[in-house]
Structure formats: structure tokens, C-alpha cells
Design an enzyme around this catalytic site. Structure first.
Site, PDB file in Angstrom:
ATOM      1  N   GLY A  31       0.807  -1.217   0.000  1.00 39.59           N
ATOM      2  CA  GLY A  31       0.000   0.000   0.000  1.00 39.59           C
ATOM      3  C   GLY A  31       0.839   1.265   0.000  1.00 39.59           C
ATOM      4  O   GLY A  31       2.034   1.241  -0.228  1.00 39.59           O
ATOM      5  N   TYR A  32       0.163   2.384   0.267  1.00 41.92           N
ATOM      6  CA  TYR A  32       0.726   3.726   0.123  1.00 41.92           C
ATOM      7  C   TYR A  32       1.316   3.834  -1.284  1.00 41.92           C
ATOM      8  O   TYR A  32       2.489   4.113  -1.490  1.00 41.92           O
ATOM      9  CB  TYR A  32       1.755   4.054   1.216  1.00 41.92           C
ATOM     10  CG  TYR A  32       1.683   5.511   1.589  1.00 41.92           C
ATOM     11  CD1 TYR A  32       0.587   6.007   2.300  1.00 41.92           C
ATOM     12  CD2 TYR A  32       2.656   6.416   1.168  1.00 41.92           C
ATOM     13  CE1 TYR A  32       0.470   7.350   2.595  1.00 41.92           C
ATOM     14  CE2 TYR A  32       2.545   7.763   1.462  1.00 41.92           C
ATOM     15  CZ  TYR A  32       1.461   8.226   2.178  1.00 41.92           C
ATOM     16  OH  TYR A  32       1.347   9.556   2.457  1.00 41.92           O
ATOM     17  N   HIS A  34       2.333   4.372  -5.167  1.00 40.58           N
ATOM     18  CA  HIS A  34       2.907   5.447  -5.985  1.00 40.58           C
ATOM     19  C   HIS A  34       2.999   4.942  -7.424  1.00 40.58           C
ATOM     20  O   HIS A  34       2.542   3.838  -7.741  1.00 40.58           O
ATOM     21  CB  HIS A  34       4.268   5.875  -5.425  1.00 40.58           C
ATOM     22  CG  HIS A  34       5.200   4.725  -5.156  1.00 40.58           C
ATOM     23  ND1 HIS A  34       5.702   3.931  -6.165  1.00 40.58           N
ATOM     24  CD2 HIS A  34       5.684   4.199  -3.999  1.00 40.58           C
ATOM     25  CE1 HIS A  34       6.475   3.000  -5.640  1.00 40.58           C
ATOM     26  NE2 HIS A  34       6.477   3.139  -4.328  1.00 40.58           N
ATOM     27  N   HIS A  37       4.185   1.314  -8.087  1.00 38.28           N
ATOM     28  CA  HIS A  37       3.139   0.295  -7.950  1.00 38.28           C
ATOM     29  C   HIS A  37       2.176   0.358  -9.135  1.00 38.28           C
ATOM     30  O   HIS A  37       1.769  -0.676  -9.680  1.00 38.28           O
ATOM     31  CB  HIS A  37       2.320   0.512  -6.677  1.00 38.28           C
ATOM     32  CG  HIS A  37       3.105   0.464  -5.397  1.00 38.28           C
ATOM     33  ND1 HIS A  37       3.364   1.585  -4.636  1.00 38.28           N
ATOM     34  CD2 HIS A  37       3.667  -0.576  -4.731  1.00 38.28           C
ATOM     35  CE1 HIS A  37       4.047   1.229  -3.563  1.00 38.28           C
ATOM     36  NE2 HIS A  37       4.255  -0.062  -3.587  1.00 38.28           N
ATOM     37  N   GLY A 147       8.485  -5.477  -8.668  1.00 42.14           N
ATOM     38  CA  GLY A 147       9.379  -4.428  -9.145  1.00 42.14           C
ATOM     39  C   GLY A 147      10.841  -4.814  -9.007  1.00 42.14           C
ATOM     40  O   GLY A 147      11.237  -5.435  -8.019  1.00 42.14           O
ATOM     41  N   VAL A 176      10.729   2.532 -11.297  1.00 44.22           N
ATOM     42  CA  VAL A 176      10.202   3.852 -11.651  1.00 44.22           C
ATOM     43  C   VAL A 176      10.855   4.878 -10.722  1.00 44.22           C
ATOM     44  O   VAL A 176      10.886   4.686  -9.499  1.00 44.22           O
ATOM     45  CB  VAL A 176       8.668   3.893 -11.524  1.00 44.22           C
ATOM     46  CG1 VAL A 176       8.138   5.289 -11.829  1.00 44.22           C
ATOM     47  CG2 VAL A 176       8.042   2.862 -12.452  1.00 44.22           C
ATOM     48  N   ARG A 187       8.457   4.660   1.429  1.00 45.78           N
ATOM     49  CA  ARG A 187       9.232   5.230   2.540  1.00 45.78           C
ATOM     50  C   ARG A 187       9.809   6.600   2.216  1.00 45.78           C
ATOM     51  O   ARG A 187      10.360   7.256   3.114  1.00 45.78           O
ATOM     52  CB  ARG A 187      10.346   4.260   2.958  1.00 45.78           C
ATOM     53  CG  ARG A 187       9.818   3.010   3.642  1.00 45.78           C
ATOM     54  CD  ARG A 187      10.924   2.175   4.271  1.00 45.78           C
ATOM     55  NE  ARG A 187      10.415   1.172   5.195  1.00 45.78           N
ATOM     56  CZ  ARG A 187      10.278  -0.129   4.912  1.00 45.78           C
ATOM     57  NH1 ARG A 187      10.612  -0.582   3.721  1.00 45.78           N
ATOM     58  NH2 ARG A 187       9.811  -0.969   5.820  1.00 45.78           N
TER      59      ARG A 187
HETATM   60  P1  AMP Z   1       5.979  -2.532  -1.556  1.00 40.77           P
HETATM   61  O1  AMP Z   1       4.609  -1.933  -1.425  1.00 40.77           O
HETATM   62  O2  AMP Z   1       7.080  -1.582  -1.241  1.00 40.77           O
HETATM   63  O3  AMP Z   1       6.098  -3.865  -0.858  1.00 40.77           O
HETATM   64  O4  AMP Z   1       6.154  -2.838  -3.101  1.00 40.77           O
HETATM   65  C1  AMP Z   1       5.223  -3.623  -3.803  1.00 40.77           C
HETATM   66  C2  AMP Z   1       5.771  -3.935  -5.173  1.00 40.77           C
HETATM   67  O5  AMP Z   1       6.010  -2.719  -5.874  1.00 40.77           O
HETATM   68  C3  AMP Z   1       7.126  -4.670  -5.105  1.00 40.77           C
HETATM   69  O6  AMP Z   1       7.167  -5.651  -6.128  1.00 40.77           O
HETATM   70  C4  AMP Z   1       8.106  -3.558  -5.370  1.00 40.77           C
HETATM   71  O7  AMP Z   1       9.314  -3.999  -5.939  1.00 40.77           O
HETATM   72  C5  AMP Z   1       7.333  -2.703  -6.360  1.00 40.77           C
HETATM   73  N1  AMP Z   1       7.872  -1.342  -6.373  1.00 40.77           N
HETATM   74  C6  AMP Z   1       8.059  -0.516  -5.314  1.00 40.77           C
HETATM   75  N2  AMP Z   1       8.646   0.629  -5.697  1.00 40.77           N
HETATM   76  C7  AMP Z   1       8.843   0.525  -7.039  1.00 40.77           C
HETATM   77  C8  AMP Z   1       9.426   1.385  -8.036  1.00 40.77           C
HETATM   78  N3  AMP Z   1       9.929   2.581  -7.720  1.00 40.77           N
HETATM   79  N4  AMP Z   1       9.466   0.940  -9.305  1.00 40.77           N
HETATM   80  C9  AMP Z   1       8.984  -0.289  -9.634  1.00 40.77           C
HETATM   81  N5  AMP Z   1       8.419  -1.134  -8.754  1.00 40.77           N
HETATM   82  C10 AMP Z   1       8.354  -0.737  -7.474  1.00 40.77           C
END
Ligand code: AMP
Length: 281
Positions: A31-32, A34, A37, A147, A176, A187
Site C-alpha cells: 500500500g501507500y 505510488h 506500484h 518491481g 520507476v 518510505r
Molecule cells: P511494496 O509496497 O514496497 O512492498 O512494493 C510492492 C511492489 O512494488 C514490489 O514488487 C516492489 O518492488 C514494487 N515497487 C516498489 N517501488 C517501485 C518502483 N519505484 N518501481 C517499480 N516497482 C516498485
């Protein structure tokens, strides 16, 4: 787009879709949301008939003293981002739905999880692999989008899916970034003024390391030194590690050859940030 909060509802929707011959795309998130995601959700929606995003801040992957309680949350905005990016379904379960009782079973992806992030966060990837295994069992046969931002996590999840024969094709998607190179991350909200200004040094260090390899440097120690020197130029940033390793096994390579990944972790103010970049020799 429908938002459900129980595993049973998500399973019922996905099973019904597959029964009608539809393909499923799964995008696990905390979540949160951007643009990083959103890029995963857009890709899942483009490549699959039904795209499901999951929003769950997984307590198992936070160690005591990490930012579980403070981790940013905004479900209303997140569901709007999911809808905008083309998700058909969102699963946003409360913690007791995912973990009704104490968790006695876990998934460990041994060597891959011990390196890099695993040195300072020895329980982190077991928490990640365990929740992703649960999400794969909830999602059923599908493609699942992750990602490259979390490169080590992507390698671990890919390996876990193969080792445990999950009927899931893991798809890695490019990082991204903000216009100044900072990798988007939930974060990043922890970064204020001067910390935000200093944070792109992670990406600059990776680029300098990659440039050294492209100019012919084959000594991993020398590439590490290049990255350390760039980070040293930002006194607000405390480096955790800066490494260049085999992209798939994350093992040391000397002299440098093959498909490599530069990875970096650092503390910037209250935030711990990670980033990475690929290079081919
Ligand atoms: P998280 O919510 O941080 O657990 O991330 C969820 C998914 O989004 C994971 O597969 C991350 O690798 C991907 N993700 C987070 N930030 C980015 C980014 N800047 N670019 C591409 N994928 C991302």
C-alpha cells in the site's frame, strides 16, 4: 473495480474468472501506492484478463524496532490508484485475516536471503517469502508482477516459485524513478527537506559504479570504492552497503563478468533506502 477484505472472496472471484477461461494477474503491495506500484498494476491489467492488487502491510517482514507501526497507510487513496491503473479487484485484508493465529510455518530461501539486505535484516526475507507464498496460494495460477526496485526480493520470489512449483509466472518490472533519479518508494514520505535533497546520491553512486564497469573496471573492490566515494560526498547519508554481484545468484564475482547487479542501501535521516542498477560485462 471491487475491493474485498477476505481471502475467501478473493479466491471466489479469481476461481470464477479462471473458470470462464480468463487469465489472472497478481500485484502484491504493502500500500501507500505510488507510480512504481501503478506501473505494475497497469502491466498486469494489460497482460491479463483480471488484475488483482493486494494491499497488506505484512508484520512478518518487519523486525522489532523497524517501522511496522509507522509504515504509511492510506487505503482510500490506494484504491483510487488501483482503479486508475486498471485493477479489477483489490484484496485489502486485515492482519487477522492473513494471520488468524500464530504462524508456525515459514518459507526460507536460504543463501539468497542471507546476503545484502539479509545481513542487517536476518528475518526479513523469510517474512516476505512466507507472505508471498500465501498470496500465491490465494491468487492461484497467475502471472505475478514484482518491481526490480527490490531486486533481491525479486530473485528470492522467482526462486521460491520455481523451487516450490507454484503455478505462478513471476514477472520483473523496471524501477520507476523521480526526475532526479530517486527510486520511488512508500518510505520516501519519511524524507524531509535536506534529506530528500540528499537521497538521489544512491542513484548517482550506482550510475558511477556502472560507468566504471563500462569503462573496463573488472575489480569489484574498485567498483565498490567508486560507489563509496560518491556517497561520502553526502554527509547526511549513512551507507549500509554498496555491492556488485551476480544478478541472479547475488554471489560475488571476481573478476567481474556476466550479468551483474549493483545494489546499494543507506540511511537518509529516518529512512532506510535501497536501490539497484544492472550492468552486463
Ligand atoms: P511494496 O509496497 O514496497 O512492498 O512494493 C510492492 C511492489 O512494488 C514490489 O514488487 C516492489 O518492488 C514494487 N515497487 C516498489 N517501488 C517501485 C518502483 N519505484 N518501481 C517499480 N516497482 C516498485
Amino acid at each position: 473495480m471491487e475491493v474485498v477484505t477476505t481471502v475467501a472472496e478473493a479466491r471466489a472471484r479469481l476461481d470464477a474468472a479462471r473458470h470462464r477461461g480468463k487469465t489472472v494477474g497478481l500485484v502484491p503491495t504493502m500500500g501507500y501506492l505510488h507510480e512504481g506500484h501503478a506501473s505494475l498494476i497497469r502491466r498486469a491489467a494489460a497482460e491479463c484478463d483480471l488484475a488483482m492488487a493486494t494491499i497488506f502491510v505484512n508484520p512478518l517482514q518487519f523486525a522489532p524496532g523497524e517501522d511496522l507501526a509507522a509504515y504509511p497507510r492510506d487505503l482510500e487513496r490506494d484504491t483510487a490508484v488501483c482503479a486508475e491503473a486498471g485493477a479489477d479487484l483489490v484484496l485489502a485484508p486485515p492482519p487477522e485475516e492473513m494471520y488468524p493465529g500464530p504462524v508456525l510455518t515459514s518459507v526460507s530461501v536460504n543463501e539468497l536471503a542471507a546476503r545484502l539486505e539479509g545481513v542487517d535484516r536476518p528475518t526479513h526475507f523469510t517474512g516476505v517469502a512466507t507472505v508471498v507464498a500465501k498470496l500465491f496460494n490465494i491468487g492461484g495460477p497467475c502471472r505475478s508482477y514484482f518491481g526490480e526496485k527490490d531486486w533481491q526480493q525479486l530473485q528470492i520470489v522467482t526462486r521460491m516459485a520455481a523451487d516450490l512449483s507454484f503455478p505462478v509466472e513471476v514477472v520483473g518490472c523496471p524501477v520507476v524513478r523521480e526526475p532526479d533519479g530517486l527510486a520511488m518508494s512508500s518510505r520516501n514520505v519519511y524524507l524531509e527537506g535536506p534529506d530528500r535533497a540528499a537521497a538521489p546520491v544512491l542513484h548517482r553512486a550506482l550510475c558511477a559504479g556502472r560507468h566504471a564497469v563500462e569503462r573496463g573496471e573488472r575489480d569489484p573492490g574498485a567498483v565498490r570504492a567508486v560507489m563509496h566515494a560518491v556517497v561520502a560526498g553526502e554527509p547526511r547519508v549513512r551507507l549500509g552497503y554498496a555491492e556488485i554481484v551476480d544478478a541472479a545468484t547475488l554471489a560475488a564475482v571476481e573478476p567481474l563478468s556476466g550479468t551483474l547487479r549493483l545494489l546499494i542501501a543507506a540511511r537518509v535521516g529516518p529512512a532506510r533506502l535501497i536501490d539497484n542498477l544492472g550492468v552486463e560485462v
